[in-house]
Design an enzyme around this catalytic site. Structure first.
Site, PDB file in Angstrom:
ATOM      1  N   HIS A 120       0.845  -1.191   0.000  1.00  0.00           N
ATOM      2  CA  HIS A 120       0.000   0.000   0.000  1.00  0.00           C
ATOM      3  C   HIS A 120       0.893   1.259   0.000  1.00  0.00           C
ATOM      4  O   HIS A 120       2.039   1.209   0.436  1.00  0.00           O
ATOM      5  CB  HIS A 120      -0.895  -0.031   1.247  1.00  0.00           C
ATOM      6  CG  HIS A 120      -1.743   1.188   1.398  1.00  0.00           C
ATOM      7  ND1 HIS A 120      -1.351   2.284   2.137  1.00  0.00           N
ATOM      8  CD2 HIS A 120      -2.946   1.490   0.887  1.00  0.00           C
ATOM      9  CE1 HIS A 120      -2.282   3.214   2.070  1.00  0.00           C
ATOM     10  NE2 HIS A 120      -3.265   2.754   1.324  1.00  0.00           N
ATOM     11  N   VAL A 174       1.425   3.790   1.798  1.00  0.00           N
ATOM     12  CA  VAL A 174       2.163   4.271   2.976  1.00  0.00           C
ATOM     13  C   VAL A 174       3.160   3.247   3.508  1.00  0.00           C
ATOM     14  O   VAL A 174       3.873   3.520   4.466  1.00  0.00           O
ATOM     15  CB  VAL A 174       1.236   4.699   4.140  1.00  0.00           C
ATOM     16  CG1 VAL A 174       0.282   5.800   3.706  1.00  0.00           C
ATOM     17  CG2 VAL A 174       0.480   3.523   4.732  1.00  0.00           C
ATOM     18  N   LYS A 175       3.227   2.079   2.913  1.00  0.00           N
ATOM     19  CA  LYS A 175       4.136   1.056   3.437  1.00  0.00           C
ATOM     20  C   LYS A 175       5.574   1.287   2.954  1.00  0.00           C
ATOM     21  O   LYS A 175       5.800   2.062   2.012  1.00  0.00           O
ATOM     22  CB  LYS A 175       3.620  -0.338   3.051  1.00  0.00           C
ATOM     23  CG  LYS A 175       2.202  -0.647   3.581  1.00  0.00           C
ATOM     24  CD  LYS A 175       2.149  -0.634   5.081  1.00  0.00           C
ATOM     25  CE  LYS A 175       0.840  -0.809   5.816  1.00  0.00           C
ATOM     26  NZ  LYS A 175      -0.410  -1.136   5.272  1.00  0.00           N
ATOM     27  N   ASN A 176       6.529   0.603   3.574  1.00  0.00           N
ATOM     28  CA  ASN A 176       7.958   0.802   3.249  1.00  0.00           C
ATOM     29  C   ASN A 176       8.255   0.648   1.769  1.00  0.00           C
ATOM     30  O   ASN A 176       9.048   1.380   1.207  1.00  0.00           O
ATOM     31  CB  ASN A 176       8.802  -0.246   3.974  1.00  0.00           C
ATOM     32  CG  ASN A 176       9.083   0.108   5.402  1.00  0.00           C
ATOM     33  OD1 ASN A 176       8.378   0.931   5.982  1.00  0.00           O
ATOM     34  ND2 ASN A 176      10.102  -0.494   5.973  1.00  0.00           N
ATOM     35  N   LEU A 177       7.669  -0.395   1.170  1.00  0.00           N
ATOM     36  CA  LEU A 177       7.868  -0.676  -0.252  1.00  0.00           C
ATOM     37  C   LEU A 177       6.484  -0.633  -0.871  1.00  0.00           C
ATOM     38  O   LEU A 177       5.585  -1.347  -0.404  1.00  0.00           O
ATOM     39  CB  LEU A 177       8.507  -2.063  -0.424  1.00  0.00           C
ATOM     40  CG  LEU A 177       8.936  -2.476  -1.846  1.00  0.00           C
ATOM     41  CD1 LEU A 177      10.039  -3.517  -1.777  1.00  0.00           C
ATOM     42  CD2 LEU A 177       7.792  -2.992  -2.686  1.00  0.00           C
TER      43      LEU A 177
END
Ligand SMILES: *Cc1c(COP(=O)(O)O)cnc(C)c1O
Length: 402
Positions: free
Chosen positions: A194, A196-199
């Site tokens: 998603h 906002v996730k790290n990747l």
């Protein structure tokens, strides 16, 4: 200064790869999705990886594949994002919520053990903020008490012979467990890509498969089909000359990843070490900067077994009540600093509250939420911005708590 909470890392490379995909004539599931799956398998050392349009879809698809249904129980932490429990509702089973550790907000081992019953079909640990759960110990619980009480309802469940351990690893792509990256530790590990996730792939997710009782490559093909209406050939294979004919053996779902999404993921993965290093530097700078403010309770990112993916910086304010925490957030917002709160515990959300879950039964989940403020962490956050946040957090905490 204006500091957003978690903008994605998008630059010329990302844009070029997406444009390349747009120009290639193939934009839905195809060669780039397959390449991303291979590269994630290599990176995580999983046995196989299926990419989907979200982590939520991955969690739900695995529950459906395992035949989890009404009358079954799925153990989840009370402190997590709603997706973890919503998918259990989707299949008609019962989320059995358990409390978390006060220190790292991850699911509590003793609470899992107490919750295992003859209805338990799945245990879903969540790696809060990117810090891996105690996977060895959780797997041991599934193999001991879980196995002893297990009542299989179908052939797959018989073959596994115990509850499935499915990690909600939405936060922890790239985290370390022992000397290995996360992805191969339990039966299924579900990552989120998603925005906002790290990747990120804008929206997207991956399920890494590691079943000892099944052929993971065959399982990969099954899940691929299950994610595309149960159709025996995907659009890419059907497009080959003369290969139009296909069959549908069962009514599958529709949650495949597109090549446009995979294109973003390929760029993100190629430079992910750099991303992780920068996230780590930022978290360490917060820790150094806030160390002399005793009202700031600082998160831990590593112990002798595991290292976080540095997904969230979960600051906690000593003795702060919800209202104090909210005041601090407002003061920071007035200084242009966007923060967030992780998470409203599930028993405090209307749907689950109305079903009878009571936050009083989950004191640690409540405490992990009540005095928590997540500070911005992302690749493009500069040292100067971190120092600005540190400075204003200290001032706001002093203003509200003293
Ligand atoms: C983001 C998140 C999810 C859902 O991921 P999607 O890819 O948006 O479906 C699930 N669990 C947790 C803990 C999350 O933070």
């Amino acid at each position: 200064m204006k500091i957003p909470f978690a903008p994605p890392r998008v630059d010329d490379k990302t844009i070029a790869e997406v444009v390349d995909t747009l120009n290639s004539g193939w934009i839905t599931t195809g060669p780039k999705t397959a390449k991303l799956e291979e590269e994630i398998t290599a990176y995580t050392q999983a046995s196989a990886t299926v990419c989907l349009n979200s982590a939520t879809a991955g969690l739900e698809l695995m529950l459906r594949w395992f035949g989890v249904q009404e009358g079954d129980e799925v153990i989840v932490p009370a402190y997590t994002y709603c997706a973890t429990a919503n998918v259990v509702e989707h299949v008609g089973a019962t989320p059995v919520m358990v409390d978390v550790n006060n220190a790292d907000a991850n699911i509590n081992l003793a609470a899992i053990e107490a919750a295992i019953s003859d209805r338990t079909k799945v245990i879903v640990p969540v790696d809060i903020a990117g810090m891996p759960c105690d996977y060895c110990e959780i797997l041991a619980l599934a193999l001991e008490k879980g196995k002893a009480l297990f009542q299989p309802r179908n052939d797959r469940q018989k073959q596994l012979g115990r509850p499935m351990v499915m990690a909600d690893a939405a936060h922890s792509f790239g985290a370390l467990y022992g000397k290995k990256r996360l992805g191969s530790q339990v039966d299924a590990m579900v990552f989120s890509f998603h925005a906002v996730k790290n990747l990120t792939t804008a929206e997207g997710g991956a399920v890494c498969l590691n079943f000892e009782a099944f052929n993971n490559h065959e399982l990969y093909a099954e899940l691929r089909t299950l994610s595309l209406h149960g159709q025996s050939k995907d659009a890419f294979k059907k497009m080959q000359p003369g290969a139009w004919r296909y069959d549908v053996a069962y009514p599958g779902y529709k949650c495949n990843m597109t090549d446009l999404q995979a294109a973003i993921g390929l760029v993100e993965l190629a430079r992910y070490d750099e991303t992780l290093n920068r996230r780590k530097e930022i978290c360490n700078r917060y820790i150094q900067g806030l160390a002399d403010e005793e009202l700031c309770l600082l998160p831990e990112f590593a112990d002798n077994v595991k290292e976080s993916s540095y997904h969230l910086f979960r600051l906690r304010i000593k003795d702060a009540k919800e209202a104090d925490r909210d005041k601090i957030i407002t003061i920071l917002a007035e200084q242009g600093i966007a923060t967030n709160v992780h998470f409203l515990p599930l028993p405090m959300l209307s749907y689950y509250k109305n079903k009878g879950y009571d936050i009083k039964d989950y004191p640690n989940a409540y405490n992990c939420f009540a005095n928590e403020i997540s500070l911005p962490v992302y690749f493009d956050l500069t040292d100067e911005m971190v120092d600005y946040v540190v400075d204003h957090v200290k001032k706001a905490v002093q203003a509200v708590m003293r």
